[in-house]
Motif scaffolding. Structure first.
Motif, PDB file in Angstrom:
ATOM      1  N   LYS A 107       0.941  -1.170   0.056  1.00  0.00           N
ATOM      2  CA  LYS A 107       0.104  -0.080   0.040  1.00  0.00           C
ATOM      3  C   LYS A 107       0.956   1.334   0.086  1.00  0.00           C
ATOM      4  CE  LYS A 107      -3.804  -2.508   2.557  1.00  0.00           C
ATOM      5  NZ  LYS A 107      -4.536  -2.066   3.703  1.00  0.00           N
ATOM      6  N   GLN A 108       0.517   2.352  -0.679  1.00  0.00           N
ATOM      7  CA  GLN A 108       1.115   3.553  -0.845  1.00  0.00           C
ATOM      8  C   GLN A 108       0.237   4.726  -0.249  1.00  0.00           C
ATOM      9  OE1 GLN A 108       3.132   3.866  -4.533  1.00  0.00           O
ATOM     10  NE2 GLN A 108       3.237   6.254  -4.476  1.00  0.00           N
ATOM     11  N   ILE A 109       0.766   5.494   0.889  1.00  0.00           N
ATOM     12  CA  ILE A 109       0.248   6.451   1.289  1.00  0.00           C
ATOM     13  C   ILE A 109      -0.009   7.822   0.547  1.00  0.00           C
ATOM     14  CG2 ILE A 109       0.469   8.096   3.519  1.00  0.00           C
ATOM     15  CD1 ILE A 109       1.902   5.711   4.900  1.00  0.00           C
ATOM     16  N   CYS A 110       1.286   7.881  -0.185  1.00  0.00           N
ATOM     17  CA  CYS A 110       1.114   9.220  -1.090  1.00  0.00           C
ATOM     18  C   CYS A 110       2.263   8.925  -2.289  1.00  0.00           C
ATOM     19  CB  CYS A 110       1.603  10.649  -0.517  1.00  0.00           C
ATOM     20  SG  CYS A 110       3.280  10.623   0.174  1.00  0.00           S
ATOM     21  N   ASP A 111       2.276   9.749  -3.147  1.00  0.00           N
ATOM     22  CA  ASP A 111       3.191   9.559  -4.316  1.00  0.00           C
ATOM     23  C   ASP A 111       4.662   9.604  -3.675  1.00  0.00           C
ATOM     24  OD1 ASP A 111       4.963  10.035  -6.418  1.00  0.00           O
ATOM     25  OD2 ASP A 111       3.719  10.951  -7.627  1.00  0.00           O
ATOM     26  N   PHE A 112       5.364   8.284  -4.025  1.00  0.00           N
ATOM     27  CA  PHE A 112       6.649   8.153  -3.454  1.00  0.00           C
ATOM     28  C   PHE A 112       7.748   9.148  -3.454  1.00  0.00           C
ATOM     29  CE2 PHE A 112      10.867   6.411  -3.130  1.00  0.00           C
ATOM     30  CZ  PHE A 112      10.759   5.461  -1.953  1.00  0.00           C
ATOM     31  N   SER A 113       7.532   9.974  -4.878  1.00  0.00           N
ATOM     32  CA  SER A 113       8.448  11.067  -5.155  1.00  0.00           C
ATOM     33  C   SER A 113       8.276  12.121  -4.325  1.00  0.00           C
ATOM     34  CB  SER A 113       8.243  11.464  -6.392  1.00  0.00           C
ATOM     35  OG  SER A 113       7.278  11.682  -6.966  1.00  0.00           O
ATOM     36  N   PHE A 146      33.524  24.354   4.831  1.00  0.00           N
ATOM     37  CA  PHE A 146      33.317  24.311   3.479  1.00  0.00           C
ATOM     38  C   PHE A 146      34.383  25.231   2.524  1.00  0.00           C
ATOM     39  CE2 PHE A 146      31.243  26.877  -0.176  1.00  0.00           C
ATOM     40  CZ  PHE A 146      30.852  25.924  -0.914  1.00  0.00           C
ATOM     41  N   PRO A 147      34.746  24.694   1.310  1.00  0.00           N
ATOM     42  CA  PRO A 147      34.520  23.534   0.725  1.00  0.00           C
ATOM     43  C   PRO A 147      35.481  22.514   0.997  1.00  0.00           C
ATOM     44  CG  PRO A 147      35.772  24.820  -0.626  1.00  0.00           C
ATOM     45  CD  PRO A 147      35.703  25.884   0.613  1.00  0.00           C
ATOM     46  N   ASP A 148      36.242  22.437   1.929  1.00  0.00           N
ATOM     47  CA  ASP A 148      37.224  21.464   2.162  1.00  0.00           C
ATOM     48  C   ASP A 148      36.808  20.272   2.750  1.00  0.00           C
ATOM     49  OD1 ASP A 148      39.370  22.774   1.187  1.00  0.00           O
ATOM     50  OD2 ASP A 148      39.551  23.909   2.934  1.00  0.00           O
ATOM     51  N   ASP A 149      35.475  20.334   3.401  1.00  0.00           N
ATOM     52  CA  ASP A 149      34.758  19.194   3.939  1.00  0.00           C
ATOM     53  C   ASP A 149      33.928  18.590   3.048  1.00  0.00           C
ATOM     54  OD1 ASP A 149      34.136  17.216   6.368  1.00  0.00           O
ATOM     55  OD2 ASP A 149      32.160  18.288   5.544  1.00  0.00           O
ATOM     56  N   GLU A 150      33.913  17.383   2.549  1.00  0.00           N
ATOM     57  CA  GLU A 150      33.173  16.955   1.429  1.00  0.00           C
ATOM     58  C   GLU A 150      31.826  16.960   1.677  1.00  0.00           C
ATOM     59  OE1 GLU A 150      37.090  14.684   1.391  1.00  0.00           O
ATOM     60  OE2 GLU A 150      35.706  15.363   2.841  1.00  0.00           O
ATOM     61  N   TYR A 151      31.305  16.435   2.865  1.00  0.00           N
ATOM     62  CA  TYR A 151      30.020  16.598   3.370  1.00  0.00           C
ATOM     63  C   TYR A 151      29.303  18.059   3.413  1.00  0.00           C
ATOM     64  CZ  TYR A 151      25.367  16.155   5.691  1.00  0.00           C
ATOM     65  OH  TYR A 151      24.203  15.989   6.186  1.00  0.00           O
ATOM     66  N   GLU A 152      30.338  19.092   3.754  1.00  0.00           N
ATOM     67  CA  GLU A 152      29.571  20.409   3.463  1.00  0.00           C
ATOM     68  C   GLU A 152      29.536  20.911   2.282  1.00  0.00           C
ATOM     69  OE1 GLU A 152      28.650  22.599   5.913  1.00  0.00           O
ATOM     70  OE2 GLU A 152      29.163  21.790   7.828  1.00  0.00           O
ATOM     71  N   TYR A 153      30.603  20.218   1.275  1.00  0.00           N
ATOM     72  CA  TYR A 153      30.581  20.558  -0.124  1.00  0.00           C
ATOM     73  C   TYR A 153      29.414  20.039  -0.630  1.00  0.00           C
ATOM     74  CZ  TYR A 153      32.131  20.865  -4.937  1.00  0.00           C
ATOM     75  OH  TYR A 153      32.491  21.126  -6.319  1.00  0.00           O
ATOM     76  N   GLY A 154      28.917  18.900  -0.323  1.00  0.00           N
ATOM     77  CA  GLY A 154      27.760  18.169  -0.978  1.00  0.00           C
ATOM     78  C   GLY A 154      26.390  19.054  -0.537  1.00  0.00           C
ATOM     79  N   PHE A 155      26.335  19.202   0.669  1.00  0.00           N
ATOM     80  CA  PHE A 155      25.305  19.864   1.032  1.00  0.00           C
ATOM     81  C   PHE A 155      25.023  21.390   0.106  1.00  0.00           C
ATOM     82  CE2 PHE A 155      23.225  23.007   3.515  1.00  0.00           C
ATOM     83  CZ  PHE A 155      22.134  22.579   3.965  1.00  0.00           C
ATOM     84  N   MET A 156      26.085  21.978   0.230  1.00  0.00           N
ATOM     85  CA  MET A 156      25.897  23.303  -0.342  1.00  0.00           C
ATOM     86  C   MET A 156      25.992  23.093  -2.110  1.00  0.00           C
ATOM     87  SD  MET A 156      26.380  25.581   2.050  1.00  0.00           S
ATOM     88  CE  MET A 156      26.651  26.995   1.144  1.00  0.00           C
ATOM     89  N   TYR A 157      26.086  21.957  -2.591  1.00  0.00           N
ATOM     90  CA  TYR A 157      25.647  21.954  -3.792  1.00  0.00           C
ATOM     91  C   TYR A 157      24.654  20.944  -4.337  1.00  0.00           C
ATOM     92  CZ  TYR A 157      29.901  24.935  -5.455  1.00  0.00           C
ATOM     93  OH  TYR A 157      30.732  25.656  -5.709  1.00  0.00           O
ATOM     94  N   ALA A 158      23.889  20.838  -3.106  1.00  0.00           N
ATOM     95  CA  ALA A 158      22.480  20.008  -3.280  1.00  0.00           C
ATOM     96  C   ALA A 158      22.951  18.792  -3.924  1.00  0.00           C
ATOM     97  CB  ALA A 158      21.390  20.776  -4.123  1.00  0.00           C
ATOM     98  N   MET A 159      23.898  18.248  -3.404  1.00  0.00           N
ATOM     99  CA  MET A 159      24.586  16.889  -4.020  1.00  0.00           C
ATOM    100  C   MET A 159      23.704  15.609  -3.712  1.00  0.00           C
ATOM    101  SD  MET A 159      28.098  15.099  -4.052  1.00  0.00           S
ATOM    102  CE  MET A 159      29.121  16.860  -4.416  1.00  0.00           C
ATOM    103  N   PHE A 160      23.022  15.508  -2.462  1.00  0.00           N
ATOM    104  CA  PHE A 160      22.524  14.377  -1.782  1.00  0.00           C
ATOM    105  C   PHE A 160      21.315  14.553  -0.910  1.00  0.00           C
ATOM    106  CE2 PHE A 160      26.969  14.582   0.137  1.00  0.00           C
ATOM    107  CZ  PHE A 160      26.212  15.492   1.199  1.00  0.00           C
ATOM    108  N   PHE A 161      20.481  15.485  -1.297  1.00  0.00           N
ATOM    109  CA  PHE A 161      19.082  15.889  -0.887  1.00  0.00           C
ATOM    110  C   PHE A 161      18.140  14.665  -0.830  1.00  0.00           C
ATOM    111  CE2 PHE A 161      19.862  20.857  -1.056  1.00  0.00           C
ATOM    112  CZ  PHE A 161      20.646  20.528  -0.039  1.00  0.00           C
ATOM    113  N   ARG A 162      17.086  14.785   0.049  1.00  0.00           N
ATOM    114  CA  ARG A 162      15.991  13.755  -0.213  1.00  0.00           C
ATOM    115  C   ARG A 162      15.429  14.006  -1.824  1.00  0.00           C
ATOM    116  NH1 ARG A 162      13.030  10.875   3.727  1.00  0.00           N
ATOM    117  NH2 ARG A 162      11.381  10.950   2.371  1.00  0.00           N
ATOM    118  N   PRO A 163      14.778  13.129  -2.569  1.00  0.00           N
ATOM    119  CA  PRO A 163      14.310  13.343  -3.920  1.00  0.00           C
ATOM    120  C   PRO A 163      13.446  14.500  -3.729  1.00  0.00           C
ATOM    121  CG  PRO A 163      14.599  10.961  -3.361  1.00  0.00           C
ATOM    122  CD  PRO A 163      14.742  11.631  -2.149  1.00  0.00           C
ATOM    123  N   ASN A 164      12.442  14.463  -2.730  1.00  0.00           N
ATOM    124  CA  ASN A 164      11.212  15.430  -2.799  1.00  0.00           C
ATOM    125  C   ASN A 164      11.726  17.033  -2.716  1.00  0.00           C
ATOM    126  OD1 ASN A 164      11.516  14.243   0.175  1.00  0.00           O
ATOM    127  ND2 ASN A 164      10.918  16.364   0.446  1.00  0.00           N
TER     128      ASN A 164
END
Length: 369
Positions: free
Chosen positions: A2-8, A235-253
């Protein structure tokens, strides 16, 4: 299944978990999307009451309002402002609610890369809700149970979170008059699994606490149980901070967020006041406050004495903050990271995605010098 809402469109707000009378919904990490959590229904326990579908803010119209007023602001308590990464406005709101017999809900660090919403009733515990945490905060079944109990007791409630979390709580408590909703201008939230993988890579010791801002700098700092710094990089020397600032790995929604606009679903919106013009005061550690409803006006009036306030135009706030206009955009870094991560893991995925910066880093340093 069962699906509650559109997965995306699922934001992981957890309102469905709170609404389920049979407790048959669990928030489960998705390997495909970096460990982002999604609701999974135990079909054997489900009685098809559809309360989860009814409560989900993606399945009905969430009322949003245009801000009526905008302020540049900061907390007049120098100590509170010093330990805040922006103007310390949230702390002022929270303090006045507790002093008036209410309760406060907000995001707190619970461990290495673990952030959850907690309930606070003591002003001496409000420090747990301060500091920036650039990761998705989980709202558990317990929090929704506590919200229900506080509503039944007629207590004043302040709930702070991202706009999608505000929408979930707003739907769950259904127009409770003593509920005050404060949303933080949000750029997007990475899943906790991403941050946990990054911490495990960088530090072998046991990490008990972390922050993602250091005063005005974007900086990941990891602490042990004695508050000793184990790791610290900007930032930008820390990879996680770099990924956050460049929207690299947010939730799909996050990349199609329906709340990233000037129309807000909260009573008050707060965030850094970027792009201030023609002001006589320092532009660091200044917050913007958008008053979106009558209840927002009431909350602000309760703690005016604790805040510096200068009226500014809503247009100025919008011009300086892209997330008041549109969601963060996917770029090629998102595609690279999210294709590699499920197969090769975090370290390879982030290093390949970060390669362009590493190659260009010597040039950046020359220009900086």
């Amino acid at each position: 299944m069962k699906q509650i809402c559109d997965f995306s469109e699922c934001t992981g707000c957890g309102a469905c978990v709170g609404a389920c009378p049979k407790q048959c919904i669990s928030m489960v990490p998705s390997p495909k999307y970096g460990g982002a959590i999604y609701p999974i229904i135990d079909a054997d326990s489900c009685v098809n009451c559809k309360k989860c579908i009814a409560i989900c803010p993606n399945n009905h119209l969430v009322i949003k309002n245009l801000p009526g007023e905008c302020y540049a602001s900061w907390n007049l308590n120098a100590e509170q402002r010093a330990i805040s990464t922006s103007g310390g406005i949230g702390a002022a709101f929270a303090k006045i609610i507790i002093q008036n017999g209410g309760v406060v809900y907000g995001a707190a660090v619970k461990g290495a890369g673990i952030v959850e919403h907690i309930r606070v009733t003591d002003v001496n515990e409000l420090h747990k809700l301060q500091k920036s945490k650039y990761v998705h905060s989980h709202i558990t079944k317990l929090i929704y149970q506590q919200l229900t109990a506080d509503k039944k007791a007629g207590r004043m409630i302040l709930f702070a979170g991202t706009p999608c979390q505000i929408a979930g709580v707003k739907s769950y408590l259904k127009g409770y008059d003593k509920l005050y909703l404060v949303d933080i201008i949000c750029h997007g939230v990475p899943p906790q699994q991403i941050l946990q993988d990054h911490i495990k890579w960088k530090v072998k010791n046991k990490v008990s606490y972390f922050t993602t801002r250091n005063n005005e700098d974007y900086c990941l700092t990891l602490y042990d149980a004695n508050q000793q710094i184990l790791y610290q990089k900007n930032f930008p020397d820390d990879e996680y901070e770099y990924g956050f600032m460049y929207a690299m790995f947010f939730r799909p929604n996050c990349y199609s967020c329906k709340y990233a606009s000037i129309e807000r679903c909260s009573d008050i919106t707060i965030g850094d006041f970027w792009g201030l013009k023609d002001s006589d005061y320092p532009k660091k550690k200044v917050s913007e406050i958008l008053i979106n409803t009558k209840k927002g006006e009431i909350l602000l009036s309760m703690c005016r004495q604790a805040l510096f306030l200068e009226i500014r135009s809503v247009e100025e706030a919008v011009a300086g903050n892209a997330q008041l206009r549109e969601p963060s955009k996917k770029n090629y870094l998102y595609t690279i990271f999210n294709r590699l991560y499920p197969i090769f893991g975090y370290r390879i995925a982030i290093n390949v995605s970060y390669l362009k910066f590493k190659l260009m880093q010597p040039i950046y340093k020359i220009f900086k010098m």
